[in-house]
Design a protein around this motif. Structure first.
Motif, mmCIF file in Angstrom:
data_model
loop_
_atom_site.group_PDB
_atom_site.id
_atom_site.type_symbol
_atom_site.label_atom_id
_atom_site.label_comp_id
_atom_site.label_asym_id
_atom_site.label_seq_id
_atom_site.Cartn_x
_atom_site.Cartn_y
_atom_site.Cartn_z
ATOM 1 N N MET A 1 -65.644 14.971 -56.625
ATOM 2 C CA MET A 1 -65.502 13.538 -56.422
ATOM 3 C C MET A 1 -66.764 12.985 -55.753
ATOM 4 S SD MET A 1 -62.297 11.650 -54.790
ATOM 5 C CE MET A 1 -62.042 9.983 -55.225
ATOM 6 N N THR A 2 -67.219 11.853 -56.249
ATOM 7 C CA THR A 2 -68.440 11.257 -55.717
ATOM 8 C C THR A 2 -68.124 10.261 -54.608
ATOM 9 O OG1 THR A 2 -68.401 9.501 -57.364
ATOM 10 C CG2 THR A 2 -69.607 11.493 -57.933
ATOM 11 N N ARG A 3 -69.116 10.057 -53.770
ATOM 12 C CA ARG A 3 -68.960 9.080 -52.689
ATOM 13 C C ARG A 3 -69.013 7.671 -53.262
ATOM 14 N NH1 ARG A 3 -73.247 9.619 -48.159
ATOM 15 N NH2 ARG A 3 -74.703 9.901 -49.876
ATOM 16 N N PRO A 4 -68.331 6.732 -52.621
ATOM 17 C CA PRO A 4 -68.432 5.335 -53.056
ATOM 18 C C PRO A 4 -69.857 4.818 -52.844
ATOM 19 C CG PRO A 4 -66.660 5.611 -51.445
ATOM 20 C CD PRO A 4 -67.383 6.903 -51.533
ATOM 21 N N LEU A 5 -70.287 3.915 -53.692
ATOM 22 C CA LEU A 5 -71.641 3.384 -53.586
ATOM 23 C C LEU A 5 -71.894 2.698 -52.251
ATOM 24 C CD1 LEU A 5 -72.200 1.981 -57.187
ATOM 25 C CD2 LEU A 5 -73.143 4.058 -56.185
ATOM 26 N N PHE A 6 -70.881 2.042 -51.685
ATOM 27 C CA PHE A 6 -71.092 1.373 -50.400
ATOM 28 C C PHE A 6 -71.406 2.375 -49.289
ATOM 29 C CE2 PHE A 6 -66.447 1.781 -50.619
ATOM 30 C CZ PHE A 6 -66.139 2.362 -49.384
ATOM 31 N N GLN A 7 -70.859 3.585 -49.359
ATOM 32 C CA GLN A 7 -71.191 4.621 -48.372
ATOM 33 C C GLN A 7 -72.617 5.114 -48.568
ATOM 34 O OE1 GLN A 7 -68.377 7.830 -48.537
ATOM 35 N NE2 GLN A 7 -66.963 6.825 -47.129
ATOM 36 N N ILE A 8 -73.011 5.284 -49.811
ATOM 37 C CA ILE A 8 -74.376 5.710 -50.103
ATOM 38 C C ILE A 8 -75.362 4.639 -49.639
ATOM 39 C CG2 ILE A 8 -75.990 6.297 -51.948
ATOM 40 C CD1 ILE A 8 -73.540 7.448 -53.501
ATOM 41 N N ALA A 9 -75.042 3.377 -49.898
ATOM 42 C CA ALA A 9 -75.908 2.274 -49.465
ATOM 43 C C ALA A 9 -76.047 2.249 -47.945
ATOM 44 C CB ALA A 9 -75.355 0.946 -49.973
ATOM 45 N N ALA A 10 -74.976 2.529 -47.226
ATOM 46 C CA ALA A 10 -75.045 2.571 -45.758
ATOM 47 C C ALA A 10 -75.972 3.694 -45.290
ATOM 48 C CB ALA A 10 -73.641 2.747 -45.170
ATOM 49 N N GLU A 11 -75.913 4.838 -45.952
ATOM 50 C CA GLU A 11 -76.810 5.939 -45.600
ATOM 51 C C GLU A 11 -78.266 5.574 -45.885
ATOM 52 O OE1 GLU A 11 -77.541 10.716 -46.292
ATOM 53 O OE2 GLU A 11 -76.051 9.698 -47.543
#
Length: 78
Positions: A1-11
């Motif tokens: 399962m992939t991380r949500p894009l909003f979590q990636i954007a926060a990183e």
């Protein structure tokens, strides 16, 4: 399962202190999305991610390499 894009954007925001101006609108759009199949106004999430990647060439380092690879895999799977 992939991380949500909003979590990636926060990183990305936490690591890339002064993002390239061309990447900022796509990073902002990614902050509102969970998945590449979602729409952001008239663009799909996959396009947003690909536009971000093409404008993120100045973002470097271990985190950048890992996150860019993750985003490419997400787009490839979509």
């Amino acid at each position: 399962m992939t991380r949500p894009l909003f979590q990636i954007a926060a990183e990305i925001r936490a690591d890339w202190k002064n993002p390239y101006f061309g990447a900022v609108p796509y990073l902002s759009a990614m902050s509102t999305l969970s998945d590449v199949r979602e729409k952001y106004i008239y663009d799909d999430g996959k396009s947003i991610v690909l536009y971000f990647l093409s404008n993120a060439t100045t973002w470097r380092g271990e985190t950048a390499r890992r996150v860019k690879a993750e985003l490419k895999e997400i787009c490839k799977a979509a």
